[in-house]
Write a protein that holds these residues in place. Structure first.
Motif, PDB file in Angstrom:
ATOM      1  N   UNK A  72       0.996  -1.156   0.080  1.00  0.00           N
ATOM      2  CA  UNK A  72       0.016  -0.123   0.001  1.00  0.00           C
ATOM      3  C   UNK A  72       0.917   1.085  -0.144  1.00  0.00           C
ATOM      4  N   UNK A  73       0.512   2.199  -0.680  1.00  0.00           N
ATOM      5  CA  UNK A  73       1.502   3.371  -0.705  1.00  0.00           C
ATOM      6  C   UNK A  73       1.683   4.151   0.349  1.00  0.00           C
ATOM      7  N   UNK A  74       2.835   4.469   0.987  1.00  0.00           N
ATOM      8  CA  UNK A  74       2.875   4.981   2.243  1.00  0.00           C
ATOM      9  C   UNK A  74       2.233   6.493   2.143  1.00  0.00           C
ATOM     10  N   UNK A  75       1.621   6.794   3.278  1.00  0.00           N
ATOM     11  CA  UNK A  75       0.821   7.944   3.364  1.00  0.00           C
ATOM     12  C   UNK A  75       1.541   9.200   3.764  1.00  0.00           C
ATOM     13  N   UNK A  76       1.740  10.113   2.967  1.00  0.00           N
ATOM     14  CA  UNK A  76       2.460  11.304   3.401  1.00  0.00           C
ATOM     15  C   UNK A  76       1.566  12.499   3.061  1.00  0.00           C
TER      16      UNK A  76
END
Length: 139
Positions: A72-76
Motif C-alpha cells: 500500500x502506498x506510504x501515506x505522506x
C-alpha cells in the motif's frame, strides 16, 4: 544481452544526473538518486511503481527494484514528512547527502527535473499526481 550497453546507459544517466545536482561525485549522486527513486516507489501505487520502473535503464531498474515488495502506498501529506522519508532511504548516508531538509528538498527537485527530461511526459505527470498536492514537484 549486451552488458556493456547496459553499463554505458546507466553511467550516462548517472553523469547527466550529476549535472542536474551540480556535483562531481558519482557515488553521492547515485545514493541521492537511489534514495529518491525508492521514496517515489514506496509512495506511489504498486501499478504506477511498476510502470515507472519500466522506463529506467536496466542498471537503474535493478537498483530501483532492490527491496521492492507489493505494498500500500506510504501515506505522506506534508512536504517536510516527504523530505524526511527521502532521507530515510539513503542507507545511513543521510547526514552526508541530506544534512538538512533543504538539502533533501533541492536534491528531490533536481532528481525530478532530471526524470522529467528522461521519462515520458505521461509517466512523469502520473508520478507527480501520485504525490500529495502539498509536495512541490517541478512542472
Amino acid at each position: 544481452m549486451n552488458f556493456e550497453t547496459y553499463l554505458k546507459d546507466g553511467k550516462t544517466w548517472l553523469h547527466e544526473l550529476c549535472t542536474y545536482l551540480g556535483i562531481d561525485d558519482d557515488l553521492k549522486a547515485a545514493r541521492i538518486f537511489r534514495a529518491v527513486l525508492h521514496a517515489i516507489r514506496d509512495r506511489i501505487p504498486t501499478g504506477e511503481a511498476i510502470h515507472f520502473g519500466a522506463q529506467l535503464p536496466i542498471i537503474w531498474k535493478g537498483i530501483y527494484y532492490d527491496g521492492f515488495s507489493m505494498h500500500e502506498p506510504v501515506r505522506i501529506r506534508h512536504e517536510d514528512e516527504w523530505l524526511e522519508f527521502i532521507r530515510t532511504k539513503d542507507s545511513g548516508a543521510d547526514q552526508a547527502d541530506f544534512p538538512t531538509l533543504d538539502h533533501a528538498f533541492y536534491a528531490f527537485q533536481d532528481v525530478m527535473s532530471f526524470l522529467r527530461d528522461h521519462i515520458s511526459e505521461g509517466q512523469y505527470r502520473q508520478i507527480a499526481q501520485a504525490l500529495h498536492s502539498e509536495i512541490t514537484v517541478p512542472a
